[in-house]
Design a protein around this motif. Structure first.
Motif, PDB file in Angstrom:
ATOM      1  N   THR B  73      49.135 -14.202 -23.057  1.00 39.04           N
ATOM      2  CA  THR B  73      50.573 -14.113 -22.845  1.00 39.04           C
ATOM      3  C   THR B  73      51.190 -15.500 -22.916  1.00 39.04           C
ATOM      4  O   THR B  73      50.485 -16.512 -22.801  1.00 39.04           O
ATOM      5  CB  THR B  73      50.900 -13.446 -21.490  1.00 39.04           C
ATOM      6  N   PRO B  75      53.861 -17.197 -20.818  1.00 37.10           N
ATOM      7  CA  PRO B  75      54.654 -16.897 -19.625  1.00 37.10           C
ATOM      8  C   PRO B  75      55.945 -17.687 -19.480  1.00 37.10           C
ATOM      9  O   PRO B  75      56.802 -17.306 -18.692  1.00 37.10           O
ATOM     10  CB  PRO B  75      53.687 -17.231 -18.482  1.00 37.10           C
ATOM     11  N   LEU B  76      56.108 -18.776 -20.208  1.00 36.95           N
ATOM     12  CA  LEU B  76      57.314 -19.585 -19.998  1.00 36.95           C
ATOM     13  C   LEU B  76      58.514 -18.968 -20.715  1.00 36.95           C
ATOM     14  O   LEU B  76      58.402 -18.495 -21.839  1.00 36.95           O
ATOM     15  CB  LEU B  76      57.091 -21.019 -20.481  1.00 36.95           C
ATOM     16  N   GLU B  77      59.645 -19.006 -20.028  1.00 36.24           N
ATOM     17  CA  GLU B  77      60.862 -18.426 -20.593  1.00 36.24           C
ATOM     18  C   GLU B  77      61.459 -19.364 -21.639  1.00 36.24           C
ATOM     19  O   GLU B  77      61.349 -20.599 -21.502  1.00 36.24           O
ATOM     20  CB  GLU B  77      61.895 -18.180 -19.484  1.00 36.24           C
ATOM     21  N   ALA B  78      62.095 -18.785 -22.638  1.00 34.65           N
ATOM     22  CA  ALA B  78      62.873 -19.615 -23.559  1.00 34.65           C
ATOM     23  C   ALA B  78      63.971 -20.282 -22.742  1.00 34.65           C
ATOM     24  O   ALA B  78      64.757 -19.605 -22.090  1.00 34.65           O
ATOM     25  CB  ALA B  78      63.463 -18.755 -24.659  1.00 34.65           C
ATOM     26  N   GLU B  86      61.343 -19.780 -27.905  1.00 33.59           N
ATOM     27  CA  GLU B  86      61.115 -18.345 -27.681  1.00 33.59           C
ATOM     28  C   GLU B  86      59.750 -17.928 -28.223  1.00 33.59           C
ATOM     29  O   GLU B  86      59.105 -17.049 -27.676  1.00 33.59           O
ATOM     30  CB  GLU B  86      62.215 -17.542 -28.387  1.00 33.59           C
ATOM     31  N   THR B 110      55.784 -14.084 -28.426  1.00 35.03           N
ATOM     32  CA  THR B 110      57.078 -14.412 -27.839  1.00 35.03           C
ATOM     33  C   THR B 110      56.967 -14.477 -26.328  1.00 35.03           C
ATOM     34  O   THR B 110      56.017 -13.969 -25.740  1.00 35.03           O
ATOM     35  CB  THR B 110      58.118 -13.356 -28.230  1.00 35.03           C
ATOM     36  N   ALA B 111      57.943 -15.104 -25.708  1.00 34.32           N
ATOM     37  CA  ALA B 111      57.909 -15.320 -24.261  1.00 34.32           C
ATOM     38  C   ALA B 111      57.714 -14.002 -23.523  1.00 34.32           C
ATOM     39  O   ALA B 111      58.439 -13.037 -23.764  1.00 34.32           O
ATOM     40  CB  ALA B 111      59.206 -15.977 -23.811  1.00 34.32           C
ATOM     41  N   ASP B 112      56.739 -13.970 -22.665  1.00 37.82           N
ATOM     42  CA  ASP B 112      56.396 -12.822 -21.826  1.00 37.82           C
ATOM     43  C   ASP B 112      55.765 -11.671 -22.601  1.00 37.82           C
ATOM     44  O   ASP B 112      55.541 -10.606 -22.033  1.00 37.82           O
ATOM     45  CB  ASP B 112      57.608 -12.298 -21.042  1.00 37.82           C
ATOM     46  N   GLY B 113      55.482 -11.860 -23.876  1.00 37.25           N
ATOM     47  CA  GLY B 113      54.770 -10.827 -24.623  1.00 37.25           C
ATOM     48  C   GLY B 113      53.296 -10.833 -24.277  1.00 37.25           C
ATOM     49  O   GLY B 113      52.787 -11.768 -23.641  1.00 37.25           O
ATOM     50  N   LEU B 114      52.619  -9.792 -24.653  1.00 36.13           N
ATOM     51  CA  LEU B 114      51.177  -9.696 -24.408  1.00 36.13           C
ATOM     52  C   LEU B 114      50.479  -9.377 -25.716  1.00 36.13           C
ATOM     53  O   LEU B 114      50.754  -8.364 -26.349  1.00 36.13           O
ATOM     54  CB  LEU B 114      50.866  -8.601 -23.377  1.00 36.13           C
ATOM     55  N   ARG B 230      48.607 -18.422 -21.561  1.00 40.43           N
ATOM     56  CA  ARG B 230      47.542 -18.127 -20.612  1.00 40.43           C
ATOM     57  C   ARG B 230      46.780 -16.921 -21.164  1.00 40.43           C
ATOM     58  O   ARG B 230      47.370 -16.062 -21.818  1.00 40.43           O
ATOM     59  CB  ARG B 230      48.094 -17.778 -19.226  1.00 40.43           C
TER      60      ARG B 230
END
Lengths: 281, 295
Positions: B73, B75-78, B86, B110-114, B230
């Motif tokens: 993932t 984890p950091l936000e754009a 992003e 992309t941010a927060d994607g898995l 991560r």
């Protein structure tokens, strides 16, 4: 004075001067993108599938969080574990703010955290059925809580009339600045189980990983959460408030939405010198 | 005796500011230096970059072991304040037990994607899409000495090491899906399109990840390290499956460049082997058939 003493004195004075000169520069750099040890992430997989095939025992994953209470005597106020749940396509699907008493432990059902996603793509279902949110990530941010005396009244829920601990994952209930404003607080650590195979029941467990995220990500998460929790839907005549996992906070590891599951409490009260009433938002 | 005590006191006094300075410098480096983009003049200044390389192992990825997964993932936000983009690349470099790189690929995330990639037998290509097949890290080795051949005919690695590098996107293409329509084409969101062997692009943004960087035939810029990802990986054990997070290990820019260079030799050899696949593992399958490993 020996030569060694002179050298050491020189090194000491030189080092101190260097530190004095460099510290403001370095600290200023740190402040520009302040990081608090408060942002953690893990994944979930096979959520909502623990009852597959039908008739088999429910195999729910559990997120466990503890407040390590590193604040010691400086601040004994409860913390908030802000929970942000994403699908695998990066969309925030649910969020909630769960109070954690100082030094306490919190258990959250992963099936509960993924039961009411806001997006139709992962939500389409009949009332009372599991969602389609099988995989994704869970981000946990530990922040300060709002500790306040709630007036008696139904609108204030189970904590009415008590000293309530409120955790608003959108940040909107916090003062916009100054004392009590929404701030990441270092303290939480977490783990989650992973149901590897619902046919064999293999379960593993990993800790939540620190993300080294800047504190300025917190309002970004809050804004996304605001838009997520505004959705609701009517399925089979039942209105569901989608996007909020608040009921999971006090359910002690049980999925509060599962019709066939055990009853889950909606709040709990901590006795003692500071009597706090905890529930989720 | 008294002079000796004074000397020790002076040594301690001398060390205090030095340690203080070092501690703040290290903390500051982690806090404010997410990139390792600055050019380095000499090897001595090419210090390790933190938060950009993560290492894990895979084990017993044999036909009878079923399928397990690595998950990554971002984890950091754009974030405009910090410059966090992003989209990030998860660059995979997969080694066999004999330290030879056998596969590499660059996967946009992309941010927060898995991102979920299988370890073990690769999935067959989806019937309607041609590419990509289900994501897989071990099923297409370059010349593995310990490779297995699955019933599908694909070869696979049994044991080895996965080095995961977090990097900036380093290429672009014309996106195949209309940008801004991610919510409409949600089932395609997790299926990066294949630009070339080992090089995959976000089908909405057109941003690409080339694990060979400028070394490859299509690479436009080097692999630029950027703190973000991560990951976790399953391990097939003798009895069941375990799972651990990828361990962070600092890496110098020159080492990252070496990884990219070796990867380029795999991608440009033209054998059709030596690269892994970033495709959505679940796109062509029932979405809930995950987790056969260890059965």
């Amino acid at each position: 004075m020996s030569k060694l003493e002179k050298l050491c004195r020189l090194a000491g004075v030189g080092g101190a001067l260097a530190a004095l000169v460099m510290l403001p520069v370095l600290l200023a750099g740190t402040a520009a993108h302040a990081q608090t040890d408060a942002f953690y992430v893990n994944y979930f997989a096979n959520a909502q599938l623990g009852t597959q095939p039908p008739g088999t025992p429910n195999q729910d994953d559990i997120v466990r969080l503890i407040d390590t209470n590193v604040r010691q005597q400086a601040d004994q106020n409860p913390l908030c574990a802000m929970v942000y749940v994403y699908d695998e396509w990066q969309e925030m699907q649910e969020c909630c703010g769960c109070p954690v008493s100082a030094g306490g432990e919190l258990a959250l059902s992963v099936d509960g955290l993924t039961w009411l996603p806001t997006g139709d793509f992962v939500h389409i279902k009949s009332a009372g059925d599991p969602s389609l949110l099988f995989r994704g990530t869970i981000k946990i941010v530990s922040t300060n809580a709002i500790v306040t005396q709630l007036p008696p009244g139904l609108l204030n829920g189970p904590c009415a009339g008590d000293v309530a601990v409120l955790c608003d994952p959108t940040g909107e209930l916090y003062p916009s600045s100054g004392a009590g404003s929404w701030t990441p607080v270092a303290s939480l650590r977490g783990w989650t189980t992973h149901l590897q195979s619902y046919t064999t029941g293999y379960v593993t467990e990993t800790r939540f990983e620190k993300t080294h995220e800047p504190d300025s990500d917190l309002p970004i998460l809050g804004d996304a959460c605001s838009s997520v929790t505004e959705s609701s839907s009517v399925v089979a005549g039942i209105t569901e408030v989608r996007g909020s996992c608040a009921a999971v906070c006090s359910a002690q590891g049980v999925n509060p939405y599962n019709p066939g599951g055990p009853a889950a409490p909606t709040y709990f009260v901590e006795a003692g010198p500071n009597s706090y009433c905890y529930s989720g938002l | 005796m008294l002079a000796g005590k004074r000397v020790r006191k002076e040594i301690i006094l001398a060390m205090v500011p030095a340690v203080l300075l070092l501690a703040v410098t290290v903390q500051n480096a982690r806090a404010t230096t997410p990139t390792c983009t600055a050019p380095y003049g000499s090897p001595s200044s090419d210090v390790g970059c933190y938060g950009v390389q993560f290492i894990n192992y895979f084990s017993n990825a044999a036909p009878a072991s079923g399928k397990v997964y690595a998950r990554v993932t971002a984890p950091l936000e754009a974030n405009a304040d910090t410059g966090q983009p992003e989209e990030i690349c998860a660059m995979f470099y997969v080694f066999d037990w004999g330290e030879a790189m056998q596969e590499c690929c660059g996967c946009p995330i992309t941010a927060d994607g898995l991102l979920t990639l299988s370890i073990g037998e690769p999935s067959p290509p989806p019937p309607t899409q041609g590419t990509p097949a289900g994501g897989n890290l071990t099923g297409n080795p370059y010349s593995a000495p310990d490779e297995y051949y699955y019933a599908s005919g694909a070869a696979g690695l049994q044991d080895g090491v996965i080095r995961l590098i977090s990097a900036e996107t380093n290429g672009t293409t014309t996106p195949s899906s209309p940008p801004g329509n991610e919510s409409v084409y949600r089932d395609e969101a997790g299926t990066p399109e294949r630009l070339a062997n080992g090089v995959f692009c976000d089908r909405f943004s057109g941003l690409c990840c080339d694990p060979a960087g400028a070394n490859s035939t299509i690479g436009t810029s080097a692999v630029t390290l950027y703190t973000t990802v991560r990951g976790w990986a399953d391990h097939v054990q003798n009895d069941g499956v375990t799972n651990t997070a990828f361990e962070e290990n600092p890496i110098s820019r020159s080492d990252a460049g070496t990884l990219a260079s070796v990867c380029a030799t795999l991608l440009t050899a033209g054998t059709g082997n030596g690269y892994c696949n970033c495709g959505d593992e679940f796109y062509s399958e029932d979405s809930y058939n995950e987790g056969t490993g260890g059965e």
